[in-house]
Design a protein around this motif. Structure first.
Motif, PDB file in Angstrom:
ATOM      1  N   ASP A 187      28.262  45.417  52.620  1.00  0.00           N
ATOM      2  CA  ASP A 187      28.757  46.426  51.686  1.00  0.00           C
ATOM      3  C   ASP A 187      29.438  47.582  52.407  1.00  0.00           C
ATOM      4  O   ASP A 187      29.511  48.702  51.897  1.00  0.00           O
ATOM      5  CB  ASP A 187      27.602  46.958  50.828  1.00  0.00           C
ATOM      6  CG  ASP A 187      26.474  47.528  51.678  1.00  0.00           C
ATOM      7  OD1 ASP A 187      26.592  47.473  52.916  1.00  0.00           O
ATOM      8  OD2 ASP A 187      25.500  48.029  51.088  1.00  0.00           O
ATOM      9  N   GLU A 188      29.967  47.323  53.627  1.00  0.00           N
ATOM     10  CA  GLU A 188      30.657  48.366  54.379  1.00  0.00           C
ATOM     11  C   GLU A 188      31.977  48.703  53.690  1.00  0.00           C
ATOM     12  O   GLU A 188      32.830  47.842  53.492  1.00  0.00           O
ATOM     13  CB  GLU A 188      30.903  47.920  55.819  1.00  0.00           C
ATOM     14  CG  GLU A 188      29.621  47.805  56.633  1.00  0.00           C
ATOM     15  CD  GLU A 188      29.903  47.544  58.103  1.00  0.00           C
ATOM     16  OE1 GLU A 188      30.748  48.249  58.668  1.00  0.00           O
ATOM     17  OE2 GLU A 188      29.283  46.618  58.661  1.00  0.00           O
ATOM     18  N   GLU A 189      32.140  49.958  53.358  1.00  0.00           N
ATOM     19  CA  GLU A 189      33.307  50.395  52.598  1.00  0.00           C
ATOM     20  C   GLU A 189      34.617  50.130  53.334  1.00  0.00           C
ATOM     21  O   GLU A 189      35.636  49.804  52.732  1.00  0.00           O
ATOM     22  CB  GLU A 189      33.171  51.894  52.293  1.00  0.00           C
ATOM     23  CG  GLU A 189      34.267  52.419  51.383  1.00  0.00           C
ATOM     24  CD  GLU A 189      34.135  53.907  51.125  1.00  0.00           C
ATOM     25  OE1 GLU A 189      35.021  54.470  50.466  1.00  0.00           O
ATOM     26  OE2 GLU A 189      33.149  54.508  51.612  1.00  0.00           O
ATOM     27  N   ASN A 190      34.595  50.266  54.668  1.00  0.00           N
ATOM     28  CA  ASN A 190      35.827  50.100  55.450  1.00  0.00           C
ATOM     29  C   ASN A 190      36.436  48.703  55.287  1.00  0.00           C
ATOM     30  O   ASN A 190      37.651  48.547  55.281  1.00  0.00           O
ATOM     31  CB  ASN A 190      35.550  50.371  56.928  1.00  0.00           C
ATOM     32  CG  ASN A 190      35.444  51.860  57.221  1.00  0.00           C
ATOM     33  OD1 ASN A 190      36.003  52.682  56.490  1.00  0.00           O
ATOM     34  ND2 ASN A 190      34.719  52.220  58.271  1.00  0.00           N
ATOM     35  N   ILE A 191      35.574  47.684  55.180  1.00  0.00           N
ATOM     36  CA  ILE A 191      36.086  46.317  55.015  1.00  0.00           C
ATOM     37  C   ILE A 191      36.862  46.197  53.709  1.00  0.00           C
ATOM     38  O   ILE A 191      37.955  45.623  53.665  1.00  0.00           O
ATOM     39  CB  ILE A 191      34.931  45.289  55.048  1.00  0.00           C
ATOM     40  CG1 ILE A 191      34.217  45.321  56.392  1.00  0.00           C
ATOM     41  CG2 ILE A 191      35.480  43.881  54.782  1.00  0.00           C
ATOM     42  CD1 ILE A 191      33.081  44.327  56.512  1.00  0.00           C
ATOM     43  N   PHE A 192      36.329  46.772  52.645  1.00  0.00           N
ATOM     44  CA  PHE A 192      36.998  46.698  51.347  1.00  0.00           C
ATOM     45  C   PHE A 192      38.303  47.500  51.346  1.00  0.00           C
ATOM     46  O   PHE A 192      39.284  47.104  50.717  1.00  0.00           O
ATOM     47  CB  PHE A 192      36.053  47.191  50.243  1.00  0.00           C
ATOM     48  CG  PHE A 192      34.860  46.320  50.033  1.00  0.00           C
ATOM     49  CD1 PHE A 192      34.962  45.143  49.315  1.00  0.00           C
ATOM     50  CD2 PHE A 192      33.626  46.642  50.579  1.00  0.00           C
ATOM     51  CE1 PHE A 192      33.867  44.314  49.125  1.00  0.00           C
ATOM     52  CE2 PHE A 192      32.521  45.829  50.401  1.00  0.00           C
ATOM     53  CZ  PHE A 192      32.639  44.655  49.671  1.00  0.00           C
ATOM     54  N   ILE A 193      38.315  48.613  52.073  1.00  0.00           N
ATOM     55  CA  ILE A 193      39.542  49.413  52.176  1.00  0.00           C
ATOM     56  C   ILE A 193      40.616  48.629  52.919  1.00  0.00           C
ATOM     57  O   ILE A 193      41.785  48.614  52.526  1.00  0.00           O
ATOM     58  CB  ILE A 193      39.254  50.762  52.893  1.00  0.00           C
ATOM     59  CG1 ILE A 193      38.326  51.625  52.042  1.00  0.00           C
ATOM     60  CG2 ILE A 193      40.562  51.500  53.168  1.00  0.00           C
ATOM     61  CD1 ILE A 193      37.875  52.902  52.732  1.00  0.00           C
ATOM     62  N   ILE A 194      40.213  47.945  54.005  1.00  0.00           N
ATOM     63  CA  ILE A 194      41.172  47.134  54.778  1.00  0.00           C
ATOM     64  C   ILE A 194      41.752  46.023  53.913  1.00  0.00           C
ATOM     65  O   ILE A 194      42.960  45.766  53.932  1.00  0.00           O
ATOM     66  CB  ILE A 194      40.495  46.546  56.036  1.00  0.00           C
ATOM     67  CG1 ILE A 194      40.169  47.657  57.028  1.00  0.00           C
ATOM     68  CG2 ILE A 194      41.404  45.503  56.700  1.00  0.00           C
ATOM     69  CD1 ILE A 194      39.329  47.217  58.219  1.00  0.00           C
ATOM     70  N   LEU A 199      45.829  44.504  54.816  1.00  0.00           N
ATOM     71  CA  LEU A 199      45.825  43.082  55.192  1.00  0.00           C
ATOM     72  C   LEU A 199      47.038  42.710  56.040  1.00  0.00           C
ATOM     73  O   LEU A 199      46.940  41.922  56.986  1.00  0.00           O
ATOM     74  CB  LEU A 199      45.779  42.199  53.933  1.00  0.00           C
ATOM     75  CG  LEU A 199      44.412  41.980  53.278  1.00  0.00           C
ATOM     76  CD1 LEU A 199      44.545  41.066  52.079  1.00  0.00           C
ATOM     77  CD2 LEU A 199      43.404  41.414  54.266  1.00  0.00           C
ATOM     78  N   GLU A 200      48.200  43.284  55.676  1.00  0.00           N
ATOM     79  CA  GLU A 200      49.412  42.942  56.435  1.00  0.00           C
ATOM     80  C   GLU A 200      49.323  43.462  57.865  1.00  0.00           C
ATOM     81  O   GLU A 200      49.911  42.868  58.790  1.00  0.00           O
ATOM     82  CB  GLU A 200      50.665  43.500  55.739  1.00  0.00           C
ATOM     83  CG  GLU A 200      50.784  45.007  55.715  1.00  0.00           C
ATOM     84  CD  GLU A 200      50.025  45.651  54.552  1.00  0.00           C
ATOM     85  OE1 GLU A 200      50.229  46.861  54.319  1.00  0.00           O
ATOM     86  OE2 GLU A 200      49.234  44.957  53.888  1.00  0.00           O
ATOM     87  N   PHE A 201      48.578  44.548  58.102  1.00  0.00           N
ATOM     88  CA  PHE A 201      48.411  45.065  59.457  1.00  0.00           C
ATOM     89  C   PHE A 201      47.554  44.129  60.304  1.00  0.00           C
ATOM     90  O   PHE A 201      47.762  44.004  61.511  1.00  0.00           O
ATOM     91  CB  PHE A 201      47.779  46.458  59.436  1.00  0.00           C
ATOM     92  CG  PHE A 201      48.698  47.531  58.900  1.00  0.00           C
ATOM     93  CD1 PHE A 201      50.071  47.363  58.913  1.00  0.00           C
ATOM     94  CD2 PHE A 201      48.186  48.704  58.381  1.00  0.00           C
ATOM     95  CE1 PHE A 201      50.924  48.339  58.427  1.00  0.00           C
ATOM     96  CE2 PHE A 201      49.024  49.699  57.887  1.00  0.00           C
ATOM     97  CZ  PHE A 201      50.402  49.510  57.909  1.00  0.00           C
ATOM     98  N   ILE A 202      46.578  43.459  59.655  1.00  0.00           N
ATOM     99  CA  ILE A 202      45.756  42.480  60.371  1.00  0.00           C
ATOM    100  C   ILE A 202      46.624  41.310  60.828  1.00  0.00           C
ATOM    101  O   ILE A 202      46.510  40.829  61.959  1.00  0.00           O
ATOM    102  CB  ILE A 202      44.597  41.983  59.473  1.00  0.00           C
ATOM    103  CG1 ILE A 202      43.585  43.099  59.230  1.00  0.00           C
ATOM    104  CG2 ILE A 202      43.888  40.784  60.114  1.00  0.00           C
ATOM    105  CD1 ILE A 202      42.452  42.716  58.303  1.00  0.00           C
ATOM    106  N   ALA A 203      47.509  40.861  59.946  1.00  0.00           N
ATOM    107  CA  ALA A 203      48.401  39.747  60.284  1.00  0.00           C
ATOM    108  C   ALA A 203      49.303  40.108  61.459  1.00  0.00           C
ATOM    109  O   ALA A 203      49.651  39.250  62.279  1.00  0.00           O
ATOM    110  CB  ALA A 203      49.239  39.374  59.070  1.00  0.00           C
ATOM    111  N   GLU A 204      49.675  41.400  61.561  1.00  0.00           N
ATOM    112  CA  GLU A 204      50.577  41.848  62.627  1.00  0.00           C
ATOM    113  C   GLU A 204      49.821  42.417  63.832  1.00  0.00           C
ATOM    114  O   GLU A 204      50.435  42.939  64.763  1.00  0.00           O
ATOM    115  CB  GLU A 204      51.529  42.903  62.066  1.00  0.00           C
ATOM    116  CG  GLU A 204      52.458  42.357  60.977  1.00  0.00           C
ATOM    117  CD  GLU A 204      53.209  43.462  60.243  1.00  0.00           C
ATOM    118  OE1 GLU A 204      53.097  44.643  60.675  1.00  0.00           O
ATOM    119  OE2 GLU A 204      53.906  43.166  59.263  1.00  0.00           O
TER     120      GLU A 204
END
Length: 453
Positions: A187-194, A199-204
């Protein structure tokens, strides 16, 4: 303006029906050819299948009961007879069937400790889940179509979200990933914010941007990204969704016998076609001219098909002959000995157009000692080496690039220029742009995208 008769001379290519059919069949894959032949067999009564060794096949056929009698059921008596009815039960009834995704979900709903109304609503929702595992209805649409309350619709959708595989019944990628995170008990809020914003920043691989936005450590941002990458964007993956798997059947086998290679065409791909003999009597009967005209038309069509299939087979065989001449070292020693080879080179040696060779290798496969490969993969461009002025296959260069990237330090990944310099040191004269092109063709990210913090 004036009316006049003018005589002109010009050259044009008029493609006959036979030429069109021949070209059409040549570019078909084995699967497409099978479907086409089956369709023609249904539509053309003149066509027939030539059976081989019919008498032997009929002789070897055994009735099911005869097979059962010869099986030893001493240790499996509960399989051979139904104790309630006393009737013989086929052991083939115990062969498992492929369970679809929807059947799997429905079984879970039936096992829930819920009332009949809720289960019925859930079964309706399941019928509106697509092949990806996504729900194509919004809650409002479910309320309107089933005439139920907002709370009840929301409750039933939440039930669907609780089923396996995790992520099922989501409306979009973000919701799908969130459901899976919740199922993991996180339930970490940061994961839901990401998931919502970055999401596109993770891909890049832009973890430094994510870290700055969330005011967290770059390594922590990367750990969140690694976790999200383990989630499935398509919940239905691994489940049967109604589409049958198409297995690759090689068009030919290349076998080495006594240091010599032989090309064996796969004749099992299509039925062996022949002309039904009974239609000869109709042609010889002049009393019914309409019937004779119809049979002649179908006969011509059947002969065209048989001839075109034979032409397809012989063209593929000739192409493989030329490939064998050029790529003998590849078949002997493996991928690192693949020589540069182009469509034009094969076409010129066969005295045909490049398009003919292109059609002949389109979606065609061959089986060699190392497995089944696509014929098209044997055609590669070449690079001149600076040491001995010999052509080197682009595939060899790609393998070198991949090997360097696999062995690199992920904290300091190699740049395209560095890879270019290392390859040129091996005597292969390529540019940084070529390295980037080959890397992208292999689906490998740039050094920035490969970096680990």
């Amino acid at each position: 303006m004036d009316f006049a008769l003018n005589l002109t001379q010009e050259q044009r290519l008029a493609m006959t029906q036979e030429m069109q059919l021949s070209i059409k069949l040549l570019q078909m894959s084995s699967f497409e050819l099978q479907e086409y032949v089956e369709k023609e067999l249904q539509e053309n009564p003149v066509l027939d299948i030539k059976e081989s060794n019919v008498d032997k096949v009929e002789k070897d056929k055994l009735e099911y009961k005869e097979i059962i009698k010869n099986l030893d059921f001493d240790n499996y008596s509960h399989h051979s007879y139904d104790r309630n009815s006393g009737e013989e039960v086929s052991p083939f009834n115990f062969i498992s069937e492929e369970k679809s995704l929807k059947e799997y979900l429905k079984d879970q709903i039936r096992d829930l400790d819920e009332n009949h109304c809720i289960k019925t609503i859930c079964l309706y929702i399941i019928e509106n889940i697509d092949d990806r595992g996504y729900l194509i209805l919004e809650n409002e649409e479910i309320e309107e179509e089933l005439k139920i309350s907002k709370e009840l619709a929301s409750y039933c959708v939440d039930l669907i979200h609780s089923l396996e595989p995790h992520g099922i019944g989501a409306r979009n990628l973000g919701e799908c990933l969130k459901i899976q995170i919740e199922q993991k008990g996180m339930d970490e809020e940061n994961i839901f914010i990401i998931i919502d914003k970055y999401l596109e920043f993770i891909a890049e691989n832009k973890y430094n941007v994510i870290a700055k936005e969330l005011n967290i450590d770059v390594k922590q941002a990367q750990e969140y990204g690694d976790l999200i990458k383990t989630l499935s964007p398509k919940p239905s993956r691994g489940f049967y969704t109604g589409e049958s798997v198409r297995y690759i059947s090689p068009d030919a086998y290349i076998k080495k016998i006594d240091n010599e290679y032989f090309i064996i065409m796969n004749d099992d791909l299509t039925p062996r076609l022949t002309i039904n003999a009974m239609y000869k009597d109709i042609i010889n009967n002049d009393t019914d001219k309409d019937a004779v005209s119809y049979v002649k038309e179908k006969l011509n069509s059947a002969l065209f098909l048989i001839k075109s299939i034979q032409h397809r087979k012989s063209t593929i065989y000739r192409v493989l002959e030329k490939i064998l001449e050029i790529q003998r070292d590849y078949f002997d020693y493996g991928e690192n000995y693949l020589k540069p080879m182009t469509l034009k080179e094969i076409a010129n040696s066969m005295n045909v157009h490049e398009s003919t060779v292109s059609r002949a290798i389109r979606d065609k496969y061959i089986h060699i000692s190392r497995g089944t490969i696509k014929i098209k993969d044997l055609f590669t461009t070449g690079m001149i080496t600076s040491f001995n002025e010999e052509n080197v296959s682009s595939l060899i260069i790609k393998n070198n690039i991949k090997k360097m990237i696999d062995e690199e330090d992920r904290k300091k990944p190699l740049s395209d220029q560095k890879i270019c310099d290392l390859i040129n040191e091996q005597g292969m004269n390529i540019s940084r742009r070529t390295v980037a092109k080959y890397r992208e063709e292999m689906g490998i990210k740039s050094s920035k995208g490969r970096k680990r913090f």
